[in-house]
Design an enzyme around this catalytic site. Structure first.
Site: not given
Ligand code: FEO
Length: 403
Positions: A31, A85, A87, A89, A154, A173, A199, A232
């Protein structure tokens, strides 16, 4: 056998805990955050007498995750899915996973609203789910999960999960890095602090206040992890203390004597100004980075911004306004709301001018303290104008030394 782009199987991290995520070798944009080194979506499988999957992966990688889960257990036998989370991903593969299992979803109350938004056709009414909050525990038999809400780290729904017996914090995250690697631990890949900083700067920078609250809750719950396993990148084990200290410093807005000169140029004049300013900062004994907006990604510039005390933004005037790359950068900067920064504006123009004033206003809108007046040069800087640039350089260096 691996499918195209899929590398390796499930990885046992400790007895009964497995990485079953996916590696996005070719992901180059998150994003708006440029990720030249790809990324990973980490899912973790915890196996006690019962089983729990912590987070899923981005939807194109659902098959990759399911194959890795299948190497350990039959996915249809999964008991729980922890949604740290919503989101996409991390939650994108929920629908695919739910086709194969009746596992109960554990999620925050805020997460349920988002789940209903993303999966209207599947909806939480049809899926068995239970909301959890900070301090709630789930006994899997020999493995206990403790939930910890981490709002805005996040999104409003963000949560982390602590595995009590093995002292692993699944931080979603938090503490992530965008790196694609077949390795799972920090000690296997060398120093990843630059990626962790980039990041943080691009994902978590606006949320320093929630992060400070989060650290207080960690202490209250006496959560002292031996490993931090984000969703991640690599898992922190060897450099655990280092990343925790870095996060505290970033959340507190700690900066050093460092100046950024960020600019773009149309016919070279703003670049001449940028060079003169940077040269002067350096001559004053302060670290400087010269960052052309068409040669550096905005994500990289934000990483450099993280520990810089002061910066300058240079824009030529184009059609009475900002140069497009400068406008793009200032919008991105405003969203990330850097704390405790001072900045000034400079640039060249032909007849009407105006870009410098707009830069100053946008910097103020981003919460930056603006050192006025900036410098606007007509057509081309010659000795008199270069002297003005040197004065700006001195001003920047002095402000950096003051912090
Ligand atoms: Fe807020 Fe890795 O997504």
């Amino acid at each position: 056998m691996s499918t195209e782009g899929e590398t390796g199987g499930a990885v046992e991290l400790t007895k009964g805990v497995y990485w079953v995520g996916a590696i996005d070798w070719n992901g180059r944009d998150f994003h708006g955050f440029t990720t030249p080194g790809g990324t990973t979506y980490n899912s973790y499988l915890v196996v006690g007498e019962k089983t729990a999957l912590i987070d899923t992966v981005k939807v194109p990688f659902a098959g990759e995750m399911l194959r890795r889960i299948s190497q350990i257990i039959d996915p249809s036998k999964l008991d729980y899915i922890v949604v740290n989370h919503m989101e996409p991903d991390h939650s994108g593969s929920l629908a695919e996973l739910k086709k194969q299992t009746n596992a109960k979803i554990l999620i925050t109350k805020r997460g349920v609203d988002i789940l209903n938004g993303y999966f209207r056709d599947a909806s939480s009414e049809k899926w068995d789910f239970e909301t959890v909050q900070t301090g709630d525990q789930l006994d899997l038999g020999s493995k206990t999960l403790i939930f910890l809400e981490a709002p805005m780290l996040h999104w409003p729904d963000s949560m982390e999960t602590f595995l009590k017996e093995d002292r692993i914090l699944f931080s979603n995250d938090g503490f992530g890095q965008h790196i694609a690697t077949s390795k799972r631990y920090d000690f296997e890949v060398g120093d990843v602090m630059p990626e962790a900083a980039e990041y943080y700067a691009n994902i978590l920078m606006p949320f320093h206040m929630p992060l400070l609250s989060y650290f207080r809750v960690l202490e209250e719950l006496e959560i002292e992890p031996l490993q931090i396993a984000p969703s991640h990148g690599i898992i922190w084990k060897q450099d655990l203390k280092k990343i925790l200290e870095a996060y505290r410093a970033w959340a507190n807005g700690e900066v050093k004597e460092k100046v950024l000169v960020i600019y773009d140029t149309m016919w070279g004049s703003t670049e001449i100004m940028a060079n003169e300013i940077a040269e002067t900062v350096l001559a004053e004994g302060v670290e400087v980075k010269l960052l052309n907006l068409r040669k550096n990604t905005r994500s990289h510039i934000m990483k450099e911004m993280l520990d810089a005390a002061v910066f300058a933004v240079g824009s030529p005037t184009l059609n009475n306004g900002l140069f497009p790359t400068v406008g793009d950068f200032l919008i991105y900067l405003k969203g990330l709301r850097p704390q405790k920064k001072k900045a000034l504006a400079f640039g060249s123009y032909g007849w009407g001018g105006g870009a410098v004033k707009i830069v100053e206003q946008e910097l103020k809108n981003a919460g930056v303290e603006v050192l006025e007046p900036g410098l606007q040069v007509k057509y081309r800087p010659y000795e008199k104008e270069l002297e003005g640039c040197r004065k700006l350089g001195e001003q920047l260096a002095a402000a950096a030394k003051e912090q």
